[in-house]
Design a protein around this motif. Sequence first.
Motif, PDB file in Angstrom:
ATOM      1  N   TYR A  24       2.096   2.351 -14.667  1.00 25.35           N
ATOM      2  CA  TYR A  24       1.857   1.292 -13.596  1.00 25.35           C
ATOM      3  C   TYR A  24       0.542   0.605 -13.407  1.00 25.35           C
ATOM      4  CZ  TYR A  24       6.788   2.682 -12.659  1.00 25.35           C
ATOM      5  OH  TYR A  24       8.117   2.612 -12.628  1.00 25.35           O
ATOM      6  N   ARG A  25      -0.247   0.810 -14.272  1.00 28.72           N
ATOM      7  CA  ARG A  25      -1.677   0.425 -13.969  1.00 28.72           C
ATOM      8  C   ARG A  25      -2.012  -0.968 -14.016  1.00 28.72           C
ATOM      9  NH1 ARG A  25      -0.888   2.061 -19.148  1.00 28.72           N
ATOM     10  NH2 ARG A  25      -1.237   0.945 -20.780  1.00 28.72           N
ATOM     11  N   ASP A  26      -1.020  -1.518 -14.708  1.00 30.59           N
ATOM     12  CA  ASP A  26      -1.242  -3.321 -14.510  1.00 30.59           C
ATOM     13  C   ASP A  26      -0.639  -3.827 -13.409  1.00 30.59           C
ATOM     14  OD1 ASP A  26      -1.631  -3.195 -17.321  1.00 30.59           O
ATOM     15  OD2 ASP A  26       0.239  -3.654 -18.120  1.00 30.59           O
ATOM     16  N   TYR A  27      -0.309  -3.063 -12.477  1.00 32.10           N
ATOM     17  CA  TYR A  27       0.339  -3.478 -11.023  1.00 32.10           C
ATOM     18  C   TYR A  27      -0.543  -2.828  -9.898  1.00 32.10           C
ATOM     19  CZ  TYR A  27       4.446  -4.425 -13.421  1.00 32.10           C
ATOM     20  OH  TYR A  27       5.443  -5.069 -14.486  1.00 32.10           O
ATOM     21  N   ILE A  28      -1.665  -2.099 -10.350  1.00 28.41           N
ATOM     22  CA  ILE A  28      -2.507  -1.441  -9.413  1.00 28.41           C
ATOM     23  C   ILE A  28      -3.914  -1.972  -9.125  1.00 28.41           C
ATOM     24  CG2 ILE A  28      -3.897   0.824  -8.883  1.00 28.41           C
ATOM     25  CD1 ILE A  28      -1.719   2.448 -10.211  1.00 28.41           C
ATOM     26  N   ILE A  29      -3.880  -2.659  -7.747  1.00 26.29           N
ATOM     27  CA  ILE A  29      -5.115  -3.279  -7.675  1.00 26.29           C
ATOM     28  C   ILE A  29      -6.346  -2.106  -7.543  1.00 26.29           C
ATOM     29  CG2 ILE A  29      -6.308  -4.659  -5.753  1.00 26.29           C
ATOM     30  CD1 ILE A  29      -3.362  -5.475  -5.169  1.00 26.29           C
ATOM     31  N   GLY A  30      -6.001  -1.075  -6.852  1.00 27.59           N
ATOM     32  CA  GLY A  30      -7.012  -0.026  -6.362  1.00 27.59           C
ATOM     33  C   GLY A  30      -6.383   1.064  -6.090  1.00 27.59           C
ATOM     34  N   ARG A  31      -7.468   2.185  -6.151  1.00 24.06           N
ATOM     35  CA  ARG A  31      -6.635   3.621  -5.899  1.00 24.06           C
ATOM     36  C   ARG A  31      -7.808   4.385  -5.125  1.00 24.06           C
ATOM     37  NH1 ARG A  31      -4.582   7.816 -10.376  1.00 24.06           N
ATOM     38  NH2 ARG A  31      -4.961   9.740  -9.245  1.00 24.06           N
ATOM     39  N   MET A  32      -7.655   5.195  -4.263  1.00 25.09           N
ATOM     40  CA  MET A  32      -8.517   5.884  -3.496  1.00 25.09           C
ATOM     41  C   MET A  32      -7.878   7.316  -3.587  1.00 25.09           C
ATOM     42  SD  MET A  32     -10.326   5.742   0.038  1.00 25.09           S
ATOM     43  CE  MET A  32      -8.722   5.881   1.180  1.00 25.09           C
ATOM     44  N   GLY A  33      -8.463   8.623  -3.679  1.00 23.47           N
ATOM     45  CA  GLY A  33      -7.914   9.713  -3.720  1.00 23.47           C
ATOM     46  C   GLY A  33      -9.162  10.733  -3.033  1.00 23.47           C
ATOM     47  N   THR A  60       5.524   3.840   1.694  1.00 19.28           N
ATOM     48  CA  THR A  60       5.170   2.401   1.255  1.00 19.28           C
ATOM     49  C   THR A  60       5.063   1.598   2.481  1.00 19.28           C
ATOM     50  OG1 THR A  60       6.029   2.962  -0.945  1.00 19.28           O
ATOM     51  CG2 THR A  60       5.482   0.682  -0.544  1.00 19.28           C
ATOM     52  N   ALA A  61       3.949   0.586   2.536  1.00 21.46           N
ATOM     53  CA  ALA A  61       4.228  -0.415   3.463  1.00 21.46           C
ATOM     54  C   ALA A  61       3.890  -1.834   2.589  1.00 21.46           C
ATOM     55  CB  ALA A  61       2.814  -0.542   4.438  1.00 21.46           C
ATOM     56  N   PHE A  62       4.679  -2.668   2.884  1.00 23.19           N
ATOM     57  CA  PHE A  62       4.540  -4.208   2.302  1.00 23.19           C
ATOM     58  C   PHE A  62       3.988  -5.308   3.181  1.00 23.19           C
ATOM     59  CE2 PHE A  62       8.051  -1.927   0.378  1.00 23.19           C
ATOM     60  CZ  PHE A  62       7.937  -2.059  -0.881  1.00 23.19           C
ATOM     61  N   VAL A 117       0.989  -1.206   0.135  1.00 23.95           N
ATOM     62  CA  VAL A 117      -0.033   0.020   0.145  1.00 23.95           C
ATOM     63  C   VAL A 117       0.887   1.352  -0.011  1.00 23.95           C
ATOM     64  CG1 VAL A 117      -1.749   1.361   1.254  1.00 23.95           C
ATOM     65  CG2 VAL A 117      -1.888  -1.178   1.259  1.00 23.95           C
ATOM     66  N   MET A 118       0.746   1.972  -0.957  1.00 22.07           N
ATOM     67  CA  MET A 118       1.502   3.294  -1.030  1.00 22.07           C
ATOM     68  C   MET A 118       0.570   4.487  -0.505  1.00 22.07           C
ATOM     69  SD  MET A 118       3.843   4.106  -4.564  1.00 22.07           S
ATOM     70  CE  MET A 118       4.439   2.707  -4.420  1.00 22.07           C
ATOM     71  N   SER A 119       1.001   5.057   0.208  1.00 22.20           N
ATOM     72  CA  SER A 119       0.349   6.342   0.846  1.00 22.20           C
ATOM     73  C   SER A 119       1.122   7.710  -0.028  1.00 22.20           C
ATOM     74  CB  SER A 119       0.230   6.752   2.368  1.00 22.20           C
ATOM     75  OG  SER A 119      -0.319   5.311   2.795  1.00 22.20           O
ATOM     76  N   ILE A 120       0.313   8.549  -0.462  1.00 22.02           N
ATOM     77  CA  ILE A 120       0.869   9.726  -1.314  1.00 22.02           C
ATOM     78  C   ILE A 120      -0.090  10.961  -0.750  1.00 22.02           C
ATOM     79  CG2 ILE A 120       1.233  10.763  -3.319  1.00 22.02           C
ATOM     80  CD1 ILE A 120       0.766   7.822  -4.638  1.00 22.02           C
ATOM     81  N   ILE A 146      -4.858  13.522  -0.624  1.00 28.95           N
ATOM     82  CA  ILE A 146      -4.355  12.175  -0.120  1.00 28.95           C
ATOM     83  C   ILE A 146      -4.822  11.075  -0.925  1.00 28.95           C
ATOM     84  CG2 ILE A 146      -4.627  10.707   2.002  1.00 28.95           C
ATOM     85  CD1 ILE A 146      -5.575  13.197   3.421  1.00 28.95           C
ATOM     86  N   ILE A 147      -3.804  10.373  -1.570  1.00 30.52           N
ATOM     87  CA  ILE A 147      -3.902   9.228  -2.203  1.00 30.52           C
ATOM     88  C   ILE A 147      -3.460   7.990  -1.710  1.00 30.52           C
ATOM     89  CG2 ILE A 147      -3.635   8.464  -4.776  1.00 30.52           C
ATOM     90  CD1 ILE A 147      -3.124  11.335  -5.537  1.00 30.52           C
ATOM     91  N   SER A 148      -4.364   6.854  -1.806  1.00 29.17           N
ATOM     92  CA  SER A 148      -3.772   5.526  -1.430  1.00 29.17           C
ATOM     93  C   SER A 148      -3.726   4.633  -2.668  1.00 29.17           C
ATOM     94  CB  SER A 148      -4.624   4.978  -0.370  1.00 29.17           C
ATOM     95  OG  SER A 148      -4.414   3.848   0.063  1.00 29.17           O
ATOM     96  N   ILE A 149      -2.566   3.938  -2.759  1.00 29.80           N
ATOM     97  CA  ILE A 149      -2.684   2.951  -3.790  1.00 29.80           C
ATOM     98  C   ILE A 149      -2.234   1.623  -3.178  1.00 29.80           C
ATOM     99  CG2 ILE A 149      -1.258   2.396  -6.120  1.00 29.80           C
ATOM    100  CD1 ILE A 149      -2.861   5.144  -6.277  1.00 29.80           C
ATOM    101  N   ALA A 150      -3.264   0.547  -3.821  1.00 34.00           N
ATOM    102  CA  ALA A 150      -2.778  -0.813  -3.469  1.00 34.00           C
ATOM    103  C   ALA A 150      -2.291  -1.508  -4.681  1.00 34.00           C
ATOM    104  CB  ALA A 150      -4.171  -1.496  -2.993  1.00 34.00           C
TER     105      ALA A 150
END
Length: 80
Positions: free
Chosen positions: A28-37, A76-78, A7-10, A47-51
């Motif tokens: 990097y869209r092929d690797y993104i599970i979901g996105r919340m802005g 980023t948290a793994f 999870v990437m916090s931006i 504030i953006i969160s990317i899984a």
Amino acid sequence: METRVAVMSIIVEDTKSIETLNGILHEYRDYIIGRMGLPYKPKHINIISIALDAPQDVISALSGRIGNLEGVNVKTAFSK
């Protein structure tokens, strides 16, 4: 190649970087599970969160590119 979930916090403080950030995320869209802005108007930030599900080096490269943008902070948290 083995992948990891992360999870990437931006936090975007400079809105001039948003268009570039969106372009990078599109690459990097092929690797993104979901996105919340979330726009947070009282503080004038976004504030953006990317899984992600991607190889470690891809996640690191994405984080590095985002972190180099003016007025943008990323962490980023793994999963294990």
